[in-house]
Design an enzyme around this catalytic site. Structure first.
Site, PDB file in Angstrom:
ATOM      1  N   ILE A  14      15.886  -8.901   5.256  1.00  0.00           N
ATOM      2  CA  ILE A  14      15.685  -9.344   6.644  1.00  0.00           C
ATOM      3  C   ILE A  14      15.531  -8.151   7.593  1.00  0.00           C
ATOM      4  CG2 ILE A  14      18.121  -9.572   7.355  1.00  0.00           C
ATOM      5  CD1 ILE A  14      15.154 -11.932   8.149  1.00  0.00           C
ATOM      6  N   SER A  36      22.510   2.526   5.129  1.00  0.00           N
ATOM      7  CA  SER A  36      22.262   1.695   3.955  1.00  0.00           C
ATOM      8  C   SER A  36      22.479   2.566   2.740  1.00  0.00           C
ATOM      9  CB  SER A  36      20.808   1.178   4.000  1.00  0.00           C
ATOM     10  OG  SER A  36      20.664  -0.034   3.329  1.00  0.00           O
ATOM     11  N   ARG A  37      23.034   1.964   1.687  1.00  0.00           N
ATOM     12  CA  ARG A  37      23.299   2.768   0.495  1.00  0.00           C
ATOM     13  C   ARG A  37      22.009   3.101  -0.234  1.00  0.00           C
ATOM     14  NH1 ARG A  37      27.280  -1.670  -1.573  1.00  0.00           N
ATOM     15  NH2 ARG A  37      25.304  -2.698  -1.139  1.00  0.00           N
ATOM     16  N   LYS A  90      23.036 -13.988  11.008  1.00  0.00           N
ATOM     17  CA  LYS A  90      23.647 -15.267  10.670  1.00  0.00           C
ATOM     18  C   LYS A  90      23.855 -15.347   9.165  1.00  0.00           C
ATOM     19  CE  LYS A  90      21.356 -17.562   8.501  1.00  0.00           C
ATOM     20  NZ  LYS A  90      20.611 -17.533   7.174  1.00  0.00           N
ATOM     21  N   ASP A 168      22.985 -21.235   3.487  1.00  0.00           N
ATOM     22  CA  ASP A 168      22.411 -20.035   4.118  1.00  0.00           C
ATOM     23  C   ASP A 168      21.174 -20.407   4.947  1.00  0.00           C
ATOM     24  OD1 ASP A 168      22.205 -16.807   4.052  1.00  0.00           O
ATOM     25  OD2 ASP A 168      20.227 -17.729   3.858  1.00  0.00           O
TER      26      ASP A 168
HETATM   27  P1  NAP Z   1      19.803  -8.492   1.181  1.00  0.00           P
HETATM   28  O1  NAP Z   1      18.408  -7.959   1.236  1.00  0.00           O
HETATM   29  O2  NAP Z   1      20.340  -8.917  -0.134  1.00  0.00           O
HETATM   30  O3  NAP Z   1      20.869  -7.498   1.794  1.00  0.00           O
HETATM   31  C1  NAP Z   1      20.636  -6.679   2.912  1.00  0.00           C
HETATM   32  C2  NAP Z   1      21.243  -5.324   2.680  1.00  0.00           C
HETATM   33  O4  NAP Z   1      22.644  -5.395   2.820  1.00  0.00           O
HETATM   34  C3  NAP Z   1      21.027  -4.783   1.296  1.00  0.00           C
HETATM   35  O5  NAP Z   1      19.769  -4.171   1.186  1.00  0.00           O
HETATM   36  C4  NAP Z   1      22.181  -3.817   1.115  1.00  0.00           C
HETATM   37  O6  NAP Z   1      21.761  -2.522   1.510  1.00  0.00           O
HETATM   38  C5  NAP Z   1      23.240  -4.334   2.080  1.00  0.00           C
HETATM   39  N1  NAP Z   1      24.369  -4.834   1.307  1.00  0.00           N
HETATM   40  C6  NAP Z   1      24.356  -5.761   0.335  1.00  0.00           C
HETATM   41  N2  NAP Z   1      25.582  -5.935  -0.169  1.00  0.00           N
HETATM   42  C7  NAP Z   1      26.384  -5.089   0.500  1.00  0.00           C
HETATM   43  C8  NAP Z   1      27.760  -4.798   0.431  1.00  0.00           C
HETATM   44  N3  NAP Z   1      28.556  -5.410  -0.450  1.00  0.00           N
HETATM   45  N4  NAP Z   1      28.248  -3.885   1.286  1.00  0.00           N
HETATM   46  C9  NAP Z   1      27.462  -3.266   2.164  1.00  0.00           C
HETATM   47  N5  NAP Z   1      26.145  -3.494   2.282  1.00  0.00           N
HETATM   48  C10 NAP Z   1      25.612  -4.400   1.444  1.00  0.00           C
HETATM   49  O7  NAP Z   1      19.954  -9.760   2.157  1.00  0.00           O
HETATM   50  P2  NAP Z   1      18.999 -10.306   3.315  1.00  0.00           P
HETATM   51  O8  NAP Z   1      18.091 -11.329   2.761  1.00  0.00           O
HETATM   52  O9  NAP Z   1      18.432  -9.189   4.098  1.00  0.00           O
HETATM   53  O10 NAP Z   1      20.085 -11.122   4.161  1.00  0.00           O
HETATM   54  C11 NAP Z   1      21.066 -10.452   4.915  1.00  0.00           C
HETATM   55  C12 NAP Z   1      21.553 -11.399   5.997  1.00  0.00           C
HETATM   56  O11 NAP Z   1      20.406 -11.813   6.768  1.00  0.00           O
HETATM   57  C13 NAP Z   1      22.187 -12.687   5.449  1.00  0.00           C
HETATM   58  O12 NAP Z   1      23.298 -13.046   6.208  1.00  0.00           O
HETATM   59  C14 NAP Z   1      21.074 -13.717   5.580  1.00  0.00           C
HETATM   60  O13 NAP Z   1      21.574 -15.021   5.788  1.00  0.00           O
HETATM   61  C15 NAP Z   1      20.347 -13.225   6.824  1.00  0.00           C
HETATM   62  N6  NAP Z   1      18.955 -13.662   6.868  1.00  0.00           N
HETATM   63  C16 NAP Z   1      18.150 -13.543   5.751  1.00  0.00           C
HETATM   64  C17 NAP Z   1      16.846 -14.041   5.793  1.00  0.00           C
HETATM   65  C18 NAP Z   1      15.906 -13.963   4.585  1.00  0.00           C
HETATM   66  O14 NAP Z   1      14.791 -14.504   4.645  1.00  0.00           O
HETATM   67  N7  NAP Z   1      16.277 -13.324   3.476  1.00  0.00           N
HETATM   68  C19 NAP Z   1      16.348 -14.649   6.961  1.00  0.00           C
HETATM   69  C20 NAP Z   1      17.182 -14.683   8.099  1.00  0.00           C
HETATM   70  C21 NAP Z   1      18.477 -14.197   8.030  1.00  0.00           C
HETATM   71  P3  NAP Z   1      22.254  -1.217   0.690  1.00  0.00           P
HETATM   72  O15 NAP Z   1      22.509  -1.636  -0.738  1.00  0.00           O
HETATM   73  O16 NAP Z   1      21.123  -0.268   0.814  1.00  0.00           O
HETATM   74  O17 NAP Z   1      23.505  -0.774   1.388  1.00  0.00           O
END
Ligand code: NAP
Length: 304
Positions: A14, A36-37, A90, A168
Site C-alpha cells: 500500500i 523499512s527493513r 486501516k 481487512d
Molecule cells: P505488506 O505489503 O505486507 O506490508 C507493508 C510493509 O510493512 C512490509 O513491506 C514490511 O516492510 C512492513 N512490515 C511487515 N511486517 C512487519 C513487522 N512485523 N514489523 C514491522 N514492519 C513490518 O502490507 P500492505 O498490503 O501494504 O498493507 C499494510 C496495511 O495497509 C494493512 O493494514 C492493510 O489493511 C492496509 N491496506 C492495504 C491495501 C492493499 O491493497 N494491500 C489497501 C489499503 C490499505 P519491511 O519488511 O521492509 O519492514
C-alpha cells in the site's frame, strides 16, 4: 506555505501503490525519509531502524505507518513518545484497547493521531451521506467480494491472528456504512468461514440491527464487487465500486477519480495544523463484535 516533513514507515504494497504517489503530488507534505527493513523509495533517505530515524531526524514532525496492524502499535507509541504526529493505515490497530491507549497518549502530548479510513474518502461517500441525512433507512445490503490473491499476494499476515482475514477489506465497507447511515446500527449475528489451515476468516455473513446485512468473501475471481445498497422510505441509493460511483432512485448519479489517499493526506495536514485527532473506531467495533459473536464454519484449506 512550506511543506511539512513526513516519514513513511513500512514500504510494502500500500505504501508503493498509494502513499508514495499521494505524497509526491501533495502540496502539504514532503516525504523526507522512509523506514523499512527491506523496502525503500528512490531518492528518499532510508532507514531500517525506526528509533534511529526518530533520533536522527528531529525535523520530521509526522510519521505515517503503513505496516500491518499487529506490529503497528509499538511504532505508533514510540512515535508519539518522541513527539511526532501519527497517521495510521486501516485498520488502526490489532485491538480496540491499543488504539484507545494511543488516543490518550496523543491527547496527553498535544499531538495529532489520525486513524485513516481510505474508503470514506471515495468520491460517492460524502454525497451519499448528505442524501441519506434526512431519510429513514428501511434496509441496507453490503456485498464486498474480492480476490485475496490479487490484493494481498503472498501476505500470510492477513490469515494470522490480528490480520483480520476478510475483514481487512470488509472493514472498508463498514467504514463507509458507519459514515453514511443517519443512525448507528449494531451487530446481531454473524457466520464466519475459516479455511481449515488458517486463523482468520476468508468469508463472513453479518446481520445488524435496522435490517442491515453484509456479505464479505475473499474468494471472488474475475470482476470484483464492492457494493452498498441502502433502501429508505423515500427511495434507494447504490454505492458501487468501493464508493467511487453513486446513484439514487431519484436520479442522482456521480462518479469521479480516485482521490482517496490524496484526501487522507490533505485531512492529516489540517488535523496537524489544528492540533486535532481523528479516531473513529466504529468500523473496528463491528469487526470485533463479529469475531466475538460469530458462529464458526470451516472450509477447505487456503494456499496463496
Ligand atoms: P505488506 O505489503 O505486507 O506490508 C507493508 C510493509 O510493512 C512490509 O513491506 C514490511 O516492510 C512492513 N512490515 C511487515 N511486517 C512487519 C513487522 N512485523 N514489523 C514491522 N514492519 C513490518 O502490507 P500492505 O498490503 O501494504 O498493507 C499494510 C496495511 O495497509 C494493512 O493494514 C492493510 O489493511 C492496509 N491496506 C492495504 C491495501 C492493499 O491493497 N494491500 C489497501 C489499503 C490499505 P519491511 O519488511 O521492509 O519492514
Amino acid at each position: 506555505m512550506a511543506r511539512q516533513k513526513i516519514a513513511l514507515v513500512g514500504i510494502g504494497k500500500i505504501a508503493r501503490d498509494q502513499h508514495v504517489p499521494a505524497l509526491a503530488a501533495s502540496p502539504d507534505w514532503e516525504l523526507a525519509a522512509t523506514v523499512s527493513r527491506a523496502g525503500s523509495v528512490d531518492g528518499i533517505e532510508s532507514y531500517t531502524d525506526f528509533a534511529a530515524m526518530l533520533a536522527a531526524r528531529p525535523d520530521i514532525g509526522t510519521v505515517s505507518l503503513c505496516m500491518p496492524p499487529v506490529p503497528r502499535f509499538a511504532y505508533a507509541e514510540a512515535a508519539l513518545k518522541a513527539g511526532r504526529h501519527v497517521m495510521l493505515e486501516k485498520p488502526p490497530g490489532a485491538t480496540l484497547a491499543e488504539v484507545h491507549a494511543l488516543t490518550a497518549l496523543a491527547a496527553a502530548n498535544n499531538l495529532t493521531l489520525y486513524a485513516t479510513w481510505h474508503s470514506r474518502m471515495a468520491h460517492g461517500v460524502a454525497p451519499a451521506k448528505a442524501w441519506l441525512a434526512d431519510k429513514t433507512v428501511t434496509r441496507a445490503r453490503i456485498t464486498w467480494r474480492e480476490d485475496v490473491r490479487k490484493w494481498h499476494p503472498g501476505q500470510d499476515w492477513v490469515f494470522e491472528p490480528g490480520g483480520m482475514g476478510v475483514f481487512d477489506p470488509g472493514i472498508n465497507a463498514l467504514s463507509i456504512l458507519t459514515e453514511i447511515l443517519p443512525a448507528p446500527v449494531h451487530l446481531t449475528s454473524a457466520t464466519l468461514t475459516f479455511p481449515e489451515n488458517r486463523q482468520t476468516p476468508i468469508a463472513a455473513a453479518l446481520a445488524f440491527s435496522g435490517n442491515v446485512t453484509a456479505d464479505f468473501d475473499w474468494r471472488q475471481e474475475g470482476p470484483q464487487t464492492w457494493d452498498i445498497v441502502v433502501e429508505t422510505t423515500s427511495g434507494s441509493l447504490t454505492l458501487h465500486m468501493g464508493g467511487s460511483q453513486l446513484s439514487t432512485s431519484d436520479g442522482l448519479a456521480s462518479s469521479g477519480p480516485d482521490r482517496e489517499y490524496p484526501n487522507l493526506y490533505a485531512h492529516m495536514a489540517t488535523l496537524v495544523r489544528d492540533r486535532r485527532s481523528d479516531v473513529d473506531l466504529a468500523p473496528m467495533t463491528h469487526v470485533a463484535d463479529a469475531l466475538t459473536l460469530g458462529r464458526r464454519d470451516v472450509t477447505e484449506a487456503f494456499h496463496f
